[in-house]
Design a protein around this motif. Structure first.
Motif, PDB file in Angstrom:
ATOM      1  N   TYR A 179       0.780  -1.136  -0.276  1.00  0.00           N
ATOM      2  CA  TYR A 179      -0.108   0.027   0.053  1.00  0.00           C
ATOM      3  C   TYR A 179       0.691   1.293   0.041  1.00  0.00           C
ATOM      4  O   TYR A 179       0.524   2.185  -0.915  1.00  0.00           O
TER       5      TYR A 179
ATOM      6  N   THR B  62       1.867   1.455  -3.610  1.00  0.00           N
ATOM      7  CA  THR B  62       1.198   1.262  -4.526  1.00  0.00           C
ATOM      8  C   THR B  62      -0.256   2.047  -4.507  1.00  0.00           C
ATOM      9  O   THR B  62      -1.020   2.254  -5.542  1.00  0.00           O
ATOM     10  N   GLY B  63      -0.640   2.351  -3.055  1.00  0.00           N
ATOM     11  CA  GLY B  63      -1.964   2.967  -2.861  1.00  0.00           C
ATOM     12  C   GLY B  63      -2.916   2.045  -2.914  1.00  0.00           C
ATOM     13  O   GLY B  63      -4.223   2.304  -2.906  1.00  0.00           O
ATOM     14  N   SER B  64      -2.650   0.709  -3.149  1.00  0.00           N
ATOM     15  CA  SER B  64      -3.710  -0.443  -3.411  1.00  0.00           C
ATOM     16  C   SER B  64      -3.633  -1.356  -2.028  1.00  0.00           C
ATOM     17  O   SER B  64      -2.447  -1.835  -1.714  1.00  0.00           O
ATOM     18  N   HIS B  65      -4.682  -1.809  -1.647  1.00  0.00           N
ATOM     19  CA  HIS B  65      -4.845  -2.719  -0.559  1.00  0.00           C
ATOM     20  C   HIS B  65      -5.113  -4.392  -1.325  1.00  0.00           C
ATOM     21  O   HIS B  65      -5.349  -5.276  -0.463  1.00  0.00           O
ATOM     22  N   ALA B  66      -5.339  -4.131  -2.569  1.00  0.00           N
ATOM     23  CA  ALA B  66      -5.660  -5.408  -3.252  1.00  0.00           C
ATOM     24  C   ALA B  66      -4.550  -6.543  -3.046  1.00  0.00           C
ATOM     25  O   ALA B  66      -4.954  -7.846  -3.025  1.00  0.00           O
ATOM     26  N   CYS B  67      -3.262  -6.355  -3.269  1.00  0.00           N
ATOM     27  CA  CYS B  67      -2.275  -7.206  -3.284  1.00  0.00           C
ATOM     28  C   CYS B  67      -0.857  -6.650  -2.648  1.00  0.00           C
ATOM     29  O   CYS B  67      -0.661  -5.493  -2.705  1.00  0.00           O
ATOM     30  N   TYR B  68      -0.015  -7.696  -2.456  1.00  0.00           N
ATOM     31  CA  TYR B  68       1.333  -7.077  -1.942  1.00  0.00           C
ATOM     32  C   TYR B  68       2.439  -8.413  -2.364  1.00  0.00           C
ATOM     33  O   TYR B  68       1.974  -9.353  -2.873  1.00  0.00           O
TER      34      TYR B  68
ATOM     35  N   GLY C 131      -2.296 -11.547  -1.311  1.00  0.00           N
ATOM     36  CA  GLY C 131      -3.479 -10.863  -1.484  1.00  0.00           C
ATOM     37  C   GLY C 131      -4.689 -11.304  -0.423  1.00  0.00           C
ATOM     38  O   GLY C 131      -4.397 -12.061   0.400  1.00  0.00           O
TER      39      GLY C 131
ATOM     40  N   HIS D 160     -10.718  -7.923   4.161  1.00  0.00           N
ATOM     41  CA  HIS D 160     -10.688  -6.721   3.834  1.00  0.00           C
ATOM     42  C   HIS D 160     -11.742  -6.162   2.746  1.00  0.00           C
ATOM     43  O   HIS D 160     -11.688  -5.775   1.905  1.00  0.00           O
TER      44      HIS D 160
END
Length: 110
Positions: free
Chosen positions: A22, A25-31, A104, A110
């Motif tokens: 996050y 990337t600013g995304s919580h979808a994957c890492y 993810g 989430h």
């Protein structure tokens, strides 16, 4: 495109593990996690946590895995781990081991 040098960042971290997620990337979808195990290093905990799933892939070297999964993995081999399952990685070799974890959210996470 924002390029991120995960190898450099992992080497700069105390535990030699960097989480690309996050904050980058600013995304919580994957890492993605890039990790380095020093020669003979043991007890690196792998635990996705509630609502998460991960695939761990060995890129270089090999590891002994104990816990929810048990066995040995070498470069090119992977396993899947879910939620609160936990495993420990041990580098039994005299050289570094490098791994990548792709993670993810599970259904309901989430």
């Amino acid at each position: 495109m924002k390029k991120i040098d995960v190898v450099k960042r992992a080497c700069e971290c105390e535990g030699k593990e960097y989480i690309l997620g996050y904050d980058d990337t600013g995304s919580h979808a994957c890492y993605l996690i890039y990790g380095i195990l020093s020669p003979k290093e043991s007890r690196r905990l792998i635990k996705p946590g509630k609502g998460h799933e991960e695939i761990l892939l060995i890129i270089k070297g090999s590891v002994k895995v104990t816990g929810a999964h048990t066995g040995f993995l070498k470069a090119g081999e992977a396993f899947h781990i879910i939620g609160d399952e936990e495993c420990f990685l041990e580098n039994t070799e005299d050289c570094e081991t490098v791994y990548i974890i792709s993670g993810g959210h599970s259904e309901g996470g989430h």
